[in-house]
Design a protein around this motif. Structure first.
Motif, PDB file in Angstrom:
ATOM      1  N   SER A  48      40.534 -41.328 -45.312  1.00  0.00           N
ATOM      2  CA  SER A  48      39.376 -40.744 -44.622  1.00  0.00           C
ATOM      3  C   SER A  48      39.910 -40.300 -43.768  1.00  0.00           C
ATOM      4  CB  SER A  48      38.218 -42.044 -44.473  1.00  0.00           C
ATOM      5  OG  SER A  48      37.269 -41.330 -44.234  1.00  0.00           O
ATOM      6  N   LYS A 255      35.059 -51.023 -54.080  1.00  0.00           N
ATOM      7  CA  LYS A 255      34.522 -51.183 -55.873  1.00  0.00           C
ATOM      8  C   LYS A 255      34.836 -52.723 -56.013  1.00  0.00           C
ATOM      9  CE  LYS A 255      34.724 -45.581 -56.813  1.00  0.00           C
ATOM     10  NZ  LYS A 255      35.279 -45.144 -56.742  1.00  0.00           N
ATOM     11  N   ASN A 315      27.972 -44.515 -57.223  1.00  0.00           N
ATOM     12  CA  ASN A 315      27.649 -44.464 -55.264  1.00  0.00           C
ATOM     13  C   ASN A 315      28.947 -44.794 -54.971  1.00  0.00           C
ATOM     14  OD1 ASN A 315      25.513 -43.558 -56.648  1.00  0.00           O
ATOM     15  ND2 ASN A 315      24.215 -45.161 -55.764  1.00  0.00           N
ATOM     16  N   ARG A 316      29.872 -45.494 -54.703  1.00  0.00           N
ATOM     17  CA  ARG A 316      30.709 -45.708 -54.322  1.00  0.00           C
ATOM     18  C   ARG A 316      31.797 -44.776 -53.546  1.00  0.00           C
ATOM     19  NH1 ARG A 316      28.304 -49.093 -51.110  1.00  0.00           N
ATOM     20  NH2 ARG A 316      30.214 -49.940 -49.919  1.00  0.00           N
ATOM     21  N   LYS A 317      32.233 -44.568 -52.683  1.00  0.00           N
ATOM     22  CA  LYS A 317      33.438 -43.604 -52.618  1.00  0.00           C
ATOM     23  C   LYS A 317      34.517 -44.692 -52.575  1.00  0.00           C
ATOM     24  CE  LYS A 317      30.632 -40.196 -50.964  1.00  0.00           C
ATOM     25  NZ  LYS A 317      29.750 -39.434 -49.995  1.00  0.00           N
ATOM     26  N   TYR A 318      34.596 -46.324 -51.995  1.00  0.00           N
ATOM     27  CA  TYR A 318      35.762 -46.935 -52.381  1.00  0.00           C
ATOM     28  C   TYR A 318      36.241 -47.947 -52.464  1.00  0.00           C
ATOM     29  CZ  TYR A 318      32.555 -48.607 -48.529  1.00  0.00           C
ATOM     30  OH  TYR A 318      32.052 -49.319 -48.189  1.00  0.00           O
TER      31      TYR A 318
END
Length: 318
Positions: A48, A255, A315-318
């Motif tokens: 990020s 995740k 929906n998780r980005k990590y």
């Protein structure tokens, strides 16, 4: 007098030679010291920050401390020598920073903390802390478990996997969790030990817990998901069912935790958002431009029990 980019901007603006926004638009140089790469959370945090710097056209000088405070101190001193515009770091532990941060202040280089706090005699040694409220994360884990315990016909014995000794998240998550369960006759912590925030150490410590207290363990509270996932392996190898024979409460919301919940092996994860890059870049621009920055910038986070894992995973980005 030592001039940094920040003091030069302030002087130029004061003399009416330029506006702060004109200088703020120029590329910044940020020196960033990361704790290491001990977990899925940390990897996502690093990504990020790097992505946000690239997107904003900011030059990022990145240093991996490999979980060692001495490496971070060396990195900060290197950033001071390189005359970066802003120094940012996620401290390995809370204490032992006064000297090096005073060196940065004397060099007129502002310091931004990300993710973790420090304990210093002079709070002006850093500009702001961007990150989670770790005490509240511990409270949220405790509240979920207290609700679960209220429905249990018997008292529950808890074992705790702590994070890195002396680190802000380990200290604060433990404090928040204990604050909520203190005095609850249904909940008792019977063993607590550091798993150093790593999957391998989490498995190792859980194996030791099971050997010494196996029949007495009802709940595992893990300070992060990676340790919990390591512990799940140890529980399965001991012939038990994680998530059923031993209830598992964890923190981070990566995740891997959602996948474990979908498999019925983890019961709840309390979110700790690692995507701090955009906030860090904005804070750095504001500081250099002379704009006021809050001393504490808290990220928004949620609690995810197992029954929402399948819906939330995409929906998780990590």
């Amino acid at each position: 007098m030592t001039f940094t980019r920040r003091t030069f901007i302030a002087s130029a603006v004061a003399l009416g030679l330029a506006t702060s926004s004109a200088f703020a638009a120029k590329p910044l140089v940020i020196g960033f010291s990361q704790v290491g790469a001990e977990s899925e959370w940390r990897t996502a945090n690093t990504t990020s920050i790097k992505d946000a710097a690239k997107k904003d056209g900011i030059t990022l000088k990145f240093a991996d401390a490999q979980q060692k405070q001495e490496n971070q101190v060396k990195a900060i001193r290197s950033f001071i020598a390189q005359r970066v515009d802003v120094i940012a770091f996620s401290p390995v532990v809370e204490t032992g920073w006064d000297t090096v941060l005073r060196e940065a202040k004397n060099a007129k280089i502002p310091v931004i903390l990300t993710d973790r706090a420090v304990k210093v005699a002079d709070p002006s040694l850093y500009v702001t802390l961007i990150g989670s409220d770790f005490v509240e994360e511990g409270r949220r884990a405790g509240r979920w478990l207290a609700d679960y315990a209220a429905k249990s016909p018997k008292p529950l014995n808890v074992v705790e996997l702590q994070g890195t000794v002396g680190s802000a998240p380990a200290v604060d998550r433990k404090a928040g969790f204990e604050e909520v369960i203190k005095g609850n006759p249904k909940l008792k912590i019977i063993r607590t030990q550091t798993g150093e925030f790593t999957r391998a150490k989490g498995k190792e410590v859980m194996e030791a817990f099971l050997k010494s207290n196996g029949k007495d363990i009802n709940v595992l509270f893990s300070h992060n998901d990676d340790m919990a996932i390591g512990a799940i392996q140890a529980i399965e190898e001991a012939g038990l069912k994680p998530g059923k024979d031993i209830i598992i409460v964890s923190i981070d919301g990566v995740k891997g935790a959602f996948q474990a919940m979908m498999a019925g092996k983890l019961n709840v994860t309390v979110e700790c958002n690692p995507l701090l890059g955009p906030q860090l870049m904005q804070a750095a621009r504001d500081v250099v431009a002379g704009k006021p920055v809050p001393k504490r910038i808290v990220t928004e986070e949620r609690v995810f029990p197992a029954d929402v894992a399948a819906k939330e995973l995409p929906n998780r980005k990590y």
